[in-house]
Write a protein that holds these residues in place. Structure first.
Motif, PDB file in Angstrom:
ATOM      1  N   ALA A 152       6.760  -0.822  -5.365  1.00 35.04           N
ATOM      2  CA  ALA A 152       5.341  -0.622  -5.039  1.00 35.04           C
ATOM      3  C   ALA A 152       4.929   0.790  -5.402  1.00 35.04           C
ATOM      4  O   ALA A 152       5.721   1.740  -5.281  1.00 35.04           O
ATOM      5  CB  ALA A 152       5.108  -0.861  -3.552  1.00 35.04           C
ATOM      6  N   ASP A 165      -3.301   0.354  -6.385  1.00 38.01           N
ATOM      7  CA  ASP A 165      -1.938   0.067  -5.936  1.00 38.01           C
ATOM      8  C   ASP A 165      -1.377  -1.115  -6.715  1.00 38.01           C
ATOM      9  O   ASP A 165      -2.118  -1.832  -7.389  1.00 38.01           O
ATOM     10  CB  ASP A 165      -1.871  -0.178  -4.422  1.00 38.01           C
ATOM     11  N   ASN A 204      -0.206   5.212   3.040  1.00 36.93           N
ATOM     12  CA  ASN A 204      -1.139   4.524   2.159  1.00 36.93           C
ATOM     13  C   ASN A 204      -2.302   5.423   1.747  1.00 36.93           C
ATOM     14  O   ASN A 204      -3.267   5.590   2.498  1.00 36.93           O
ATOM     15  CB  ASN A 204      -1.677   3.263   2.858  1.00 36.93           C
ATOM     16  N   ALA A 236       2.288  -3.918  -6.620  1.00 33.98           N
ATOM     17  CA  ALA A 236       3.596  -4.302  -6.063  1.00 33.98           C
ATOM     18  C   ALA A 236       4.141  -5.495  -6.833  1.00 33.98           C
ATOM     19  O   ALA A 236       3.382  -6.392  -7.220  1.00 33.98           O
ATOM     20  CB  ALA A 236       3.473  -4.643  -4.583  1.00 33.98           C
ATOM     21  N   GLY A 264       7.591   3.444  -4.110  1.00 32.20           N
ATOM     22  CA  GLY A 264       8.636   2.947  -3.220  1.00 32.20           C
ATOM     23  C   GLY A 264       9.441   1.804  -3.786  1.00 32.20           C
ATOM     24  O   GLY A 264       8.984   1.068  -4.669  1.00 32.20           O
ATOM     25  N   THR A 268       1.957   0.180  -0.302  1.00 34.11           N
ATOM     26  CA  THR A 268       3.203   0.871   0.010  1.00 34.11           C
ATOM     27  C   THR A 268       3.431   0.799   1.525  1.00 34.11           C
ATOM     28  O   THR A 268       2.614   0.259   2.268  1.00 34.11           O
ATOM     29  CB  THR A 268       3.172   2.331  -0.489  1.00 34.11           C
ATOM     30  N   GLU A 302       1.310   3.340  -5.091  1.00 33.17           N
ATOM     31  CA  GLU A 302      -0.067   3.452  -4.604  1.00 33.17           C
ATOM     32  C   GLU A 302      -0.505   4.887  -4.808  1.00 33.17           C
ATOM     33  O   GLU A 302       0.231   5.827  -4.494  1.00 33.17           O
ATOM     34  CB  GLU A 302      -0.118   3.074  -3.117  1.00 33.17           C
ATOM     35  N   GLN A 317      10.874   5.605  -0.163  1.00 33.33           N
ATOM     36  CA  GLN A 317       9.642   5.968  -0.857  1.00 33.33           C
ATOM     37  C   GLN A 317       9.623   7.471  -1.143  1.00 33.33           C
ATOM     38  O   GLN A 317      10.021   8.277  -0.298  1.00 33.33           O
ATOM     39  CB  GLN A 317       8.419   5.637   0.002  1.00 33.33           C
TER      40      GLN A 317
END
Lengths: 456, 271
Positions: free
Chosen positions: A297, A286, A162, A288, A325, A158, A299, A339
Motif C-alpha cells: 500500500a 492511495d 493516513n 493497494a 507499507g 495505509t 498513500e 510502513q
C-alpha cells in the motif's frame, strides 16, 4: 444561535437535508407497517429483515427486545495508570455505557446512531462526559448514495497513518484500548455515485469544521486558547475498489484538523498564545494491491497551506507526506505490517533560528507537534498480530519510530474473549525518545491499561 | 539420449494418462478420480443464493460461542467462480463486519473485509487458505473449496456412509506451496457415487497427522435441472485440540436473481 448569515444558511441546508431524509424515514416506516414489501420484488434484500432477529439462544437473554429494536451496546469498565492529557493524573478508573442504533427500513433507507456516556474517576477528582459519535440517515437509490448527519468519513489505504484522512477529527484524549475508536463524526452530507461494479465518485460537504481533540497545553508563563472557526469544508474523491488494484485520488479544501500556535500578545507577564486551525488544501492519492502473501500500500498527500512561501512561522508550511507499507501474511493467523513514512516540508525555515527566545520556543513547539521541526522527517511504523485458540485470544504489538529526533512508541496488547458477551483487554502504551519529537513529547502519557467489556 | 522439452512433456502426459487409466481400470472404476473431484467441486455451485446461517463453536470444555451471518453468492458469468458476501449479524462485537470474496480459478482470489470500527474496506491477502474462517474449524480453503488441479487424486475404495455408496478419494497437494497454503498434507473425501456430493472428509496436517474430521449433513437438491446440492449442516472437529464447529443453514434461497452490484465494496460499507 448562528453567528452570521453564512453559518445560518449552512445549518439551514444541513437541517433541510436531514429533515428530508427523516421525512423519508417516517414515510418508509409507515409504508413498512402498511405491509408493503420492503424491497422491490425483482431483487432480494441484502439485509435479512425477515431473519429471526436473535435466534433461539439469544431470545432467552434480557437484551433480546433491545436487539430487535436495532439497539446494541456495551458496558465497559477499565483502569488506566495515566490519562492522555500529559499531566500528572494517574490511576484512573473508567466506566462507560456505549449504545448503537442500527436500523434498516424499506426503500434503501437506513439510520445509524452511536454514542456513549463515560465517567472517569481520579484519586482526587471525577470527570463525566457523554457524546454522540455518529448519527445519520443513509439513502441508497440505484447508483446513488446519500448520507446526511453526523458521520465519520475515513479515507486512506495505509495502516493507521493516513495522509489523505483529513475530514473527520480524532479525540487523542479518549481512553480506549481500541485506537480506532478515537474517531468522531462531523455534521456532513456525503453524496456518492457508483460507476459499474468498482468505481465511485464521492463528494462530501461539512458545513462546520471540527478539529482534533488534543490535551490542553499547560506551561508556566503561557496561556493557550483555541480559536473556533465555523468554516465549511468540502472534499471529492474518485475511488476504484476491485480488480487487481484498489486506488483513489482525492482533494480536500477546508481547515487543518491540527493546530498552529500563534503568539497574540501578553498580559501581566503571561504570553498569550492561540491554537489556530488554518486553511489548507490537500491533494491525495492511495493504492493497494496483493502480490502472493504480501499486501502493498502507498498513500501520499500534498497539503497546501496559507504560508506557501514558508516565511510565516504562525502557519505551517506546505508539505508532502508519504507512507509506504507492506503487510505479510505468515499463515496460522500471524501477520505483520511494516510502513515507512516521510514528511517533506516545502520552503523550510528552521524555527530554532528565531532570535527572540519566546517566539523561538513557541514556534519550535508548534513545529514539533506538526512534524515540521526538520525539513525531512523519516520514520517506521509496524504492527504484528496473532490469534490463538480459534480467535479467542488475540495479541498485537504495535510501534513506531522517528529516525529524526529518535522518538518512539511501543504498544503491546492482549485481548481474550471470555465469552461472546465478555471480552477482557490489557496492554501498555510506552513513549520515549527526545522531547522535541511528536512521540517523545508524550512521555507523561505512558500507561498500563486494562478493560472488561460486556456486549449486549 | 537427449529429449526436447516438448518430447518430455508428451512422454510425461502419456505416462500420467496411462497411470490414471490403469489405476481406474485396475480398481474397476469407469470414472477417474479427477472427474469425480471436478464434479464434486461444482455440485454445490448454484447460480446464486442467499442464506442465513448459525455457527456454533464449541471448545474442548464444552463452552459455546455463536455467530449468525447473512450471505449471498453468485457465479461469475460463464464460470464456476463464485462471488461471496458474508455479513455478520451476531454477536454484538462482530456485528456489521462484512467479507467479500471473488474467486478466480486461474489466479489468486480477491478478498476484502469491512470492519465497522475502522469504517473502511480493506483488501486482504488471499493466498493463505489455512487460517481459520472467523474462528471456526473450517479454513478459508474449506469454505471456498480446494481447487481440483492443485491436488493429486486417487480412488482408494468404495464405502457406505449413512446408507449412501461413496467413492473414497485421497487427495495430496501437487507441491509444497499448496501444502503450506492450505495446511494439509492429505485430504480424504467420501463422495456420494450418484450425486457427487461430499458426505464426509478427513484432513491431515503438514506433518501427516490426522487434523480435522468433517461431515456434511441434510443434503438437499436445490437446483434439480443442474443437479446442484447443498448441505444444510456442516460439522468440523479439530481432533488435535478438541474444538468443534457446527454451521447450520437456517434459511436458503437459490436462483433468486442476485445482482452483481451486491458484490461490491459499496454494499459492504452499507452499515
Amino acid at each position: 444561535m448562528p453567528t452570521n448569515s453564512s453559518a445560518y444558511f449552512k445549518r439551514l441546508l444541513l437541517n433541510g437535508a436531514a429533515f428530508f431524509l427523516s421525512a423519508f424515514f417516517v414515510a418508509s416506516s409507515w409504508a413498512q407497517n402498511a405491509d408493503i414489501p420492503p424491497e422491490s420484488s425483482d431483487e432480494p434484500s441484502l439485509f435479512p429483515e425477515d431473519f429471526p432477529a436473535d435466534g433461539e439462544e439469544i431470545n432467552n437473554k434480557w437484551h433480546s427486545n433491545l436487539n430487535e429494536l436495532g439497539l446494541t451496546g456495551s458496558l465497559r469498565s477499565g483502569f488506566w495508570s495515566s490519562n492522555r492529557l500529559s499531566d500528572n493524573n494517574n490511576s484512573i478508573g473508567v466506566g462507560s455505557l456505549w449504545l448503537k442504533y442500527d436500523q434498516r427500513f424499506s426503500g434503501g433507507l437506513s439510520a445509524f446512531v452511536e454514542g456513549y456516556a463515560e465517567h472517569q474517576g481520579f484519586l482526587d477528582s471525577d470527570y463525566d462526559i457523554s457524546r454522540i459519535k455518529e448519527g445519520y440517515a443513509h439513502l441508497r437509490k440505484g447508483d446513488w448514495d446519500i448520507r446526511a448527519g453526523k458521520q465519520i468519513i475515513a479515507w486512506g489505504r495505509t495502516d493507521r497513518l493516513n495522509p489523505t484522512d483529513n475530514l473527520t477529527p480524532r479525540d487523542f484524549t479518549l481512553l480506549s484500548p481500541e485506537i480506532d475508536e478515537d474517531r468522531f463524526g462531523v455534521n456532513a452530507i456525503k453524496l456518492s455515485k457508483v460507476f459499474g461494479m468498482y468505481s465511485s465518485l464521492t463528494v462530501a460537504w461539512i458545513p462546520e469544521f471540527e478539529h482534533h481533540t488534543t490535551a490542553d497545553i499547560k506551561l508556566a508563563d503561557f496561556s493557550f486558547s483555541k480559536t473556533k472557526t465555523n468554516d465549511s469544508q468540502y472534499a471529492i474523491k474518485f475511488d476504484q475498489s476491485g480488480g487487481d488494484i484498489d486506488w483513489s485520488v482525492s482533494y480536500m479544501s477546508g481547515r487543518d484538523l491540527g493546530y498552529d500556535l500563534a503568539i497574540t500578545g501578553s498580559s501581566g507577564g503571561t504570553v498569550l498564545v492561540n491554537q489556530n486551525y488554518n486553511k489548507v488544501e490537500t491533494f491525495g492519492a492511495d493504492l493497494a494491491t496483493i502480490v502472493g502473501s504480501n499486501r502493498y500500500a502507498i498513500e501520499m498527500a500534498y497539503t497546501r497551506t496559507e504560508d506557501n512561501a514558508g516565511t510565516n512561522y504562525l502557519v505551517k508550511n506546505p508539505f508532502l507526506f508519504t507512507v509506504v507499507g507492506i503487510e505479510h501474511d505468515f499463515g496460522n493467523n500471524l501477520s505483520a505490517i511494516v510502513q515507512g513514512f516521510h514528511n517533506h516540508v516545502m520552503n523550510y525555515q528552521d524555527p530554532r533560528n528565531i532570535s527572540d527566545s519566546t517566539e523561538r520556543f513557541v514556534y519550535s513547539l508548534s513545529a514539533t507537534g506538526n512534524g515540521q521541526l526538520e525539513q525531512d522527517s523519516f520514520g517506521l511504523s509496524g504492527r504484528v498480530g496473532k490469534k490463538w485458540m480459534n480467535e479467542t485470544l488475540e495479541g498485537e504489538l504495535a510501534g513506531s519510530m522517528l529516525f529524526t529526533g529518535h522518538g518512539y512508541s511501543v504498544r503491546p496488547k492482549l485481548t481474550y474473549a471470555i465469552s461472546d458477551s465478555l471480552k477482557a483487554t490489557a496492554g501498555y502504551e510506552f513513549y520515549g525518545g527526545a522531547s522535541d519529537t511528536v512521540l517523545g513529547a508524550r512521555r507523561k502519557n505512558k500507561a498500563f491499561f486494562s478493560e472488561i467489556r460486556y456486549f449486549f | 539420449m537427449k529429449y526436447s522439452m516438448k518430447q518430455i512433456s508428451i512422454k510425461t502426459c502419456l505416462t500420467a494418462g496411462l497411470v490414471i487409466i490403469f489405476s481406474s481400470a485396475q480398481l474397476g472404476f469407469a470414472i477417474t478420480p479427477e472427474e469425480i473431484m471436478e464434479k464434486n467441486f461444482i455440485v454445490n455451485k448454484v447460480t446464486d443464493s442467499t442464506s442465513q446461517t448459525t455457527m456454533i463453536l464449541t471448545n474442548k470444555a464444552g463452552k459455546e460461542r455463536v455467530r449468525k451471518t447473512f450471505g449471498t453468492t453468485k457465479l461469475q458469468k460463464g464460470t464456476f467462480d463464485n462471488m461471496r458476501m458474508t455479513r455478520f449479524l451476531e454477536p454484538t462485537d462482530v456485528k456489521g463486519m462484512v467479507s467479500l470474496l471473488i474467486e478466480h480459478s486461474k489466479d489468486e482470489d480477491d478478498i476484502w473485509l469491512y470492519l465497522p470500527s475502522l469504517k473502511k474496506v480493506r483488501r486482504l491477502v488471499s493466498s493463505n487458505k489455512k487460517d481459520s474462517f472467523v474462528g471456526t474449524d473450517f479454513s478459508y480453503g474449506d469454505v471456498i473449496g480446494h481447487k481440483v488441479k492443485e491436488w493429486n487424486h486417487t480412488i482408494l475404495k468404495e464405502e457406505d456412509v449413512d446408507g449412501f455408496m461413496c467413492y473414497v478419494i485421497e487427495s495430496t497437494p501437487i507441491n509444497k506451496t499448496i501444502a503450506k497454503n492450505t495446511g494439509y498434507s492429505k485430504r480424504v473425501s467420501w463422495i456420494q457415487k450418484d450425486t457427487f456430493v461430499a458426505r464426509k472428509a478427513m484432513m491431515y496436517d503438514e506433518a501427516g497427522s490426522l487434523y480435522k474430521e468433517m461431515q456434511f449433513l441434510n443434503l438437499e437438491l436445490v437446483e434439480p435441472e443442474k443437479n446442484k446440492w447443498y448441505a444444510r449442516e456442516f460439522r468440523a472437529r479439530n481432533v488435535q485440540t478438541g474444538h468443534s464447529t457446527v454451521i447450520k443453514v437456517d434459511e436458503l434461497k437459490v436462483n433468486v436473481g442476485v445482482k452483481d452490484s451486491y458484490f461490491t465494496t459499496r454494499y459492504m460499507e452499507s452499515q
